[in-house]
Design a protein around this motif. Structure first.
Motif, mmCIF file in Angstrom:
data_model
loop_
_atom_site.group_PDB
_atom_site.id
_atom_site.type_symbol
_atom_site.label_atom_id
_atom_site.label_comp_id
_atom_site.label_asym_id
_atom_site.label_seq_id
_atom_site.Cartn_x
_atom_site.Cartn_y
_atom_site.Cartn_z
ATOM 1 N N ALA A 57 0.743 -1.167 0.038
ATOM 2 C CA ALA A 57 -0.021 0.042 -0.053
ATOM 3 C C ALA A 57 0.794 1.063 -0.108
ATOM 4 O O ALA A 57 0.561 2.501 -0.564
ATOM 5 C CB ALA A 57 -0.871 0.057 1.063
ATOM 6 N N GLN A 58 2.026 1.198 0.647
ATOM 7 C CA GLN A 58 2.840 2.287 0.677
ATOM 8 C C GLN A 58 3.583 2.570 -0.736
ATOM 9 O O GLN A 58 3.802 3.652 -1.105
ATOM 10 C CB GLN A 58 3.881 2.105 1.794
ATOM 11 C CG GLN A 58 4.906 3.164 2.041
ATOM 12 C CD GLN A 58 5.967 2.873 3.237
ATOM 13 O OE1 GLN A 58 6.295 1.612 3.262
ATOM 14 N NE2 GLN A 58 6.309 3.813 3.715
ATOM 15 N N VAL A 59 3.736 1.654 -1.222
ATOM 16 C CA VAL A 59 4.110 1.656 -2.790
ATOM 17 C C VAL A 59 3.311 2.454 -3.454
ATOM 18 O O VAL A 59 3.658 3.483 -4.247
ATOM 19 C CB VAL A 59 4.625 0.399 -3.437
ATOM 20 C CG1 VAL A 59 4.833 0.573 -4.964
ATOM 21 C CG2 VAL A 59 5.657 -0.446 -2.706
ATOM 22 N N VAL A 60 2.139 2.215 -3.675
ATOM 23 C CA VAL A 60 1.184 2.764 -4.242
ATOM 24 C C VAL A 60 0.979 4.493 -3.795
ATOM 25 O O VAL A 60 1.002 5.477 -4.605
ATOM 26 C CB VAL A 60 -0.184 2.254 -4.111
ATOM 27 C CG1 VAL A 60 -1.407 3.023 -4.966
ATOM 28 C CG2 VAL A 60 -0.209 0.829 -4.702
ATOM 29 N N GLY A 61 0.792 4.574 -2.580
ATOM 30 C CA GLY A 61 0.843 6.055 -1.730
ATOM 31 C C GLY A 61 1.924 6.729 -2.237
ATOM 32 O O GLY A 61 1.910 7.841 -2.488
ATOM 33 N N ALA A 62 3.185 6.195 -1.989
ATOM 34 C CA ALA A 62 4.453 6.804 -2.504
ATOM 35 C C ALA A 62 4.468 7.408 -3.716
ATOM 36 O O ALA A 62 5.197 8.454 -4.035
ATOM 37 C CB ALA A 62 5.761 6.177 -1.967
ATOM 38 N N THR A 63 4.056 6.485 -4.770
ATOM 39 C CA THR A 63 3.883 6.794 -6.311
ATOM 40 C C THR A 63 2.894 8.085 -6.402
ATOM 41 O O THR A 63 3.558 9.115 -6.917
ATOM 42 C CB THR A 63 3.203 5.487 -7.082
ATOM 43 O OG1 THR A 63 4.415 4.639 -6.780
ATOM 44 C CG2 THR A 63 3.469 6.095 -8.477
ATOM 45 N N CYS A 64 1.946 8.079 -5.725
ATOM 46 C CA CYS A 64 0.973 9.341 -5.907
ATOM 47 C C CYS A 64 1.655 10.400 -5.228
ATOM 48 O O CYS A 64 1.556 11.585 -5.812
ATOM 49 C CB CYS A 64 -0.286 8.970 -5.035
ATOM 50 S SG CYS A 64 -1.414 7.441 -5.754
#
Length: 243
Positions: A164-171
């Motif tokens: 989830a952090q991967v997705v959030g960090a991308t955004c």
């Protein structure tokens, strides 16, 4: 078509991928060394030591190869209003009292994280994509930024939360990359980055609200990034490191 012409398109991609590989390798190496030298440390303490080392590493690399990144750009305060409001939202209910020592360690650790990740991703990697359109450069640099968070598993992070952090960090990275491409210097981005992490940890909100602020903030910054990139001329990406 000549050999030079055939190889040319791969060059812009080779550099950011190499830089991403270096930062992942450095993170994993730091985790292994710290675990070997001080196996009794808590995961948070290990991350703290690692990020201080990585921040120093990033500063040295930038100073040796792209010193102009330290001074390029301006504050552009008007562009920072929306990101600042989003990032500081968790503080609306107050600040948690976790003690002076723990609080100071957390603030210093996240400030070092901001230095390291902004110099590397919105600095070196984004500059290496100067021949790309601003939107493509922002998307790729942000995706690479998100993927590097998988290395947190080496420090004992939960794989599902890390995903989830991967997705959030991308955004999140998309919003900051867009600001950089609009001419904002790295220093305000470092502060915003650090404040975002600190607010999520020290904001006196429930777990449910913390996730709401985190997801809502990341989505807002993603949309914000796309919106402000609409007004960036294609040539702006080429002057990111020299403005």
């Amino acid at each position: 078509m000549t050999e030079t012409q055939t190889a040319a398109p791969a060059r812009p991609l080779r550099t950011p991928l190499t830089l991403t590989g270096i930062t992942i390798a450095a993170t994993l190496l730091a985790a292994l060394l710290i675990n070997w030298l001080a196996p009794g440390l808590e995961p948070m303490q290990q991350r703290f030591i690692a990020v201080l080392a990585l921040a120093a590493f990033a500063c040295i690399v930038v100073a040796a190869t792209s010193r102009d990144l330290f001074t390029a750009g301006r504050v552009h305060a008007g562009l920072l209003i929306v990101p600042a409001l989003v990032i500081l939202a968790p503080f609306a209910a107050g600040i948690k009292d976790i003690g002076l020592q723990a609080g100071a360690t957390l603030v210093l650790g996240y400030l070092a994280t901001g230095v390291y990740e902004e110099l590397w991703f919105r600095g070196l990697i984004l500059k290496s994509l100067a021949s790309w359109t601003p939107t493509r450069a922002a998307l790729l640099s942000s995706a690479l930024f998100g993927l590097t968070h998988l290395a947190n598993i080496a420090f004992g992070a939960n794989p599902a939360i890390t995903a989830a952090q991967v997705v959030g960090a991308t955004c999140f990275g998309m919003g900051l990359a867009a600001l950089r491409l609009r001419g904002v210097s790295l220093w305000p981005l470092i502060i915003l980055h650090a404040l975002g992490d600190i607010a999520l940890q020290l904001g006196d909100v429930s777990t449910a609200w913390r996730w709401t602020f985190m997801v809502g903030g990341d989505v807002t910054l993603l949309i914000f990034g796309f919106l402000i990139l609409r007004t960036v001329p294609t040539e702006s990406a080429k002057t990111t490191g020299n403005s």
